[in-house]
Each structure stands twice: as C-alpha cells, then as structure tokens.
Design a protein around this motif. Structure first.
Motif, mmCIF file in Angstrom:
data_model
loop_
_atom_site.group_PDB
_atom_site.id
_atom_site.type_symbol
_atom_site.label_atom_id
_atom_site.label_comp_id
_atom_site.label_asym_id
_atom_site.label_seq_id
_atom_site.Cartn_x
_atom_site.Cartn_y
_atom_site.Cartn_z
ATOM 1 N N CYS A 12 -8.412 13.986 3.481
ATOM 2 C CA CYS A 12 -8.018 12.857 4.315
ATOM 3 C C CYS A 12 -8.215 13.251 5.773
ATOM 4 O O CYS A 12 -7.592 14.199 6.244
ATOM 5 C CB CYS A 12 -6.572 12.473 4.044
ATOM 6 S SG CYS A 12 -6.249 12.077 2.316
ATOM 7 N N SER A 35 0.814 -1.213 0.000
ATOM 8 C CA SER A 35 0.000 0.000 0.000
ATOM 9 C C SER A 35 0.851 1.268 0.000
ATOM 10 O O SER A 35 0.326 2.368 -0.110
ATOM 11 C CB SER A 35 -0.960 0.010 1.203
ATOM 12 O OG SER A 35 -0.230 -0.105 2.404
ATOM 13 N N GLU A 54 -11.762 11.004 1.175
ATOM 14 C CA GLU A 54 -13.028 11.326 0.514
ATOM 15 C C GLU A 54 -12.830 12.366 -0.570
ATOM 16 O O GLU A 54 -11.863 13.123 -0.557
ATOM 17 C CB GLU A 54 -14.063 11.786 1.527
ATOM 18 C CG GLU A 54 -13.660 12.979 2.361
ATOM 19 C CD GLU A 54 -14.640 13.271 3.489
ATOM 20 O OE1 GLU A 54 -15.800 13.598 3.187
ATOM 21 O OE2 GLU A 54 -14.233 13.153 4.644
ATOM 22 N N ILE A 93 -8.008 3.912 4.926
ATOM 23 C CA ILE A 93 -6.666 3.332 4.855
ATOM 24 C C ILE A 93 -6.069 3.183 6.246
ATOM 25 O O ILE A 93 -6.447 3.899 7.174
ATOM 26 C CB ILE A 93 -5.745 4.169 3.947
ATOM 27 C CG1 ILE A 93 -5.637 5.597 4.455
ATOM 28 C CG2 ILE A 93 -6.238 4.138 2.511
ATOM 29 C CD1 ILE A 93 -4.601 6.425 3.725
ATOM 30 N N VAL A 142 -14.184 7.448 -0.220
ATOM 31 C CA VAL A 142 -13.828 6.493 -1.269
ATOM 32 C C VAL A 142 -13.022 5.319 -0.724
ATOM 33 O O VAL A 142 -13.015 4.249 -1.321
ATOM 34 C CB VAL A 142 -13.078 7.161 -2.443
ATOM 35 C CG1 VAL A 142 -13.995 8.090 -3.196
ATOM 36 C CG2 VAL A 142 -11.843 7.890 -1.986
ATOM 37 N N THR A 143 -12.367 5.522 0.413
ATOM 38 C CA THR A 143 -11.634 4.414 1.021
ATOM 39 C C THR A 143 -11.246 4.779 2.459
ATOM 40 O O THR A 143 -11.209 5.947 2.834
ATOM 41 C CB THR A 143 -10.372 4.046 0.199
ATOM 42 O OG1 THR A 143 -9.843 2.811 0.680
ATOM 43 C CG2 THR A 143 -9.310 5.118 0.276
ATOM 44 N N ASP A 198 -6.215 5.016 11.495
ATOM 45 C CA ASP A 198 -6.971 4.909 10.249
ATOM 46 C C ASP A 198 -7.337 6.290 9.728
ATOM 47 O O ASP A 198 -7.636 7.191 10.510
ATOM 48 C CB ASP A 198 -8.278 4.133 10.455
ATOM 49 C CG ASP A 198 -8.052 2.705 10.890
ATOM 50 O OD1 ASP A 198 -7.026 2.132 10.528
ATOM 51 O OD2 ASP A 198 -8.924 2.170 11.606
ATOM 52 N N SER A 249 0.074 2.944 4.574
ATOM 53 C CA SER A 249 -0.469 3.650 3.404
ATOM 54 C C SER A 249 0.253 4.972 3.211
ATOM 55 O O SER A 249 0.663 5.618 4.167
ATOM 56 C CB SER A 249 -1.960 3.900 3.594
ATOM 57 O OG SER A 249 -2.657 2.684 3.683
#
Length: 195
Positions: A111, A24, A75, A90, A87-88, A71, A94
């Motif tokens: 983020c 990642s 977006e 991580i 959207v995820t 975490d 990462s």
C-alpha cells in the motif's frame, strides 16, 4: 479519489469515527462504538510515495490503518513476473491491515500513498487495551472486522469459481485446437507419398 462522505467540517476524532463506519471500513459498527475505537487510534501522516504497508513484511505488522485523508494505491506482486499490479486505489474511509492486527501474519499487499495521507493506526496493543477497558466495544469491533474479512473471503471464493470456470472453457478450447492439429498432421502424413 475522493470520499463520498464529506467529514471536513467535523472535529478530527468525530470525522474519524464517521469514516470508520462507512461501507469501505466497518459499516456494521455503530457510530458510538466507532468513537470509542478512534480514541485508541494514533494519527499519523505520510508523504506521497511512502510505502505504508509492504507485501510480505513479517515484522511490525500488528496494526491496521483507517485512511482519514488522501489516496492509497494497493498492489500485489505478480507471481513469477518480478512485477506488481495495482489492484485498487482507495480513499478516505478505507480500512487496511485488519488481518495484521488480528494475526500478525505477513502482509498480503503493498500500500503506497498516492498523495499526502493521514491515517489512524490501531495497534494490537491498543486493541488489547480496548478489549480490557471496554469489552463490549472491543467485541463489537472484532465482530465487525470478522464480518468484513468474511465478506472478502466470500467475494474471493466467487472470483475463484469464475476463474476456474473460465479456465475450464479455455482448456476445452485448447483441447479442440490440439486435437484438430493432431488430425491435420495425421492426414498430412497419410497424404504424403512414401519415398
């Protein structure tokens, strides 16, 4: 979200180096090179809920982050909707903001720390120092970042092709519906008696 790579037993800099070479982040970088890169990073902690990168931000964006713990939700704003979509999510290992460290252009996503997080920050200034001090390591880092961005571009291109194909099928279906509606209206107009 937890990392599949447990580095909690390692000293901080060694753990960061191991996280930098995960799939990642920058899997194409050697562990020895990663250890050298980490030496140029600065650790920083953020509380849960902190926006660490803001989409569209055009200043203070010449750095990248390696997520060391916690975490982050990534977006994007939805065009014309005045809203955003995650959207995820991580986790550790990462990498974020690598385009910013290269070109300093406005950020492409927001983020936000979902939990308390720790990151390693590599600024463009530190990257330039790395390139001056250890040109081989710096060159390999830039190649690994470039490959990562290239892989993302290829994946985005694949997704855009799929979207275009779906859009074409939907347009064909819409054309069929509209043609049927026009035929039905014409048939209805012919069937109505004229007064």
């Amino acid at each position: 979200m937890t990392s599949e790579f447990d580095v909690s037993h390692l000293p901080a800099e060694e753990a960061a180096a191991h996280l930098l070479v995960t799939p990642s982040a920058l899997a194409d970088l050697s562990l020895a090179d990663a250890a050298r890169v980490v030496a140029y990073m600065k650790p920083k902690r953020f509380k849960a809920g902190t926006i660490v990168i803001q989409e569209g931000e055009a200043r203070y964006n010449d750095y990248m982050l390696l997520l060391l713990s916690g975490d982050i939700a990534v977006e994007n704003e939805l065009p014309g909707a005045g809203d955003s979509m995650v959207v995820t999510i991580i986790g550790p290992g990462s990498l974020l903001g690598e385009m910013g460290v290269i070109d300093g252009s406005p950020r492409s996503a927001t983020c936000t720390a979902n939990t308390d997080i720790t990151v390693g920050i590599l600024t463009r200034t530190a990257l330039m120092r790395l390139l001056r001090d250890e040109p081989g390591v710096g060159a390999r880092l830039l190649l690994a970042i470039t490959k990562r961005m290239s892989d993302r571009l290829r994946e985005t291109t694949r997704k855009l092709r799929t979207f275009a194909q779906m859009n074409r099928v939907l347009q064909q279906e819409l054309n069929v519906v509209m043609n049927n509606r026009i035929r039905a209206e014409r048939s209805s107009d012919k069937a109505e008696p004229k007064a």
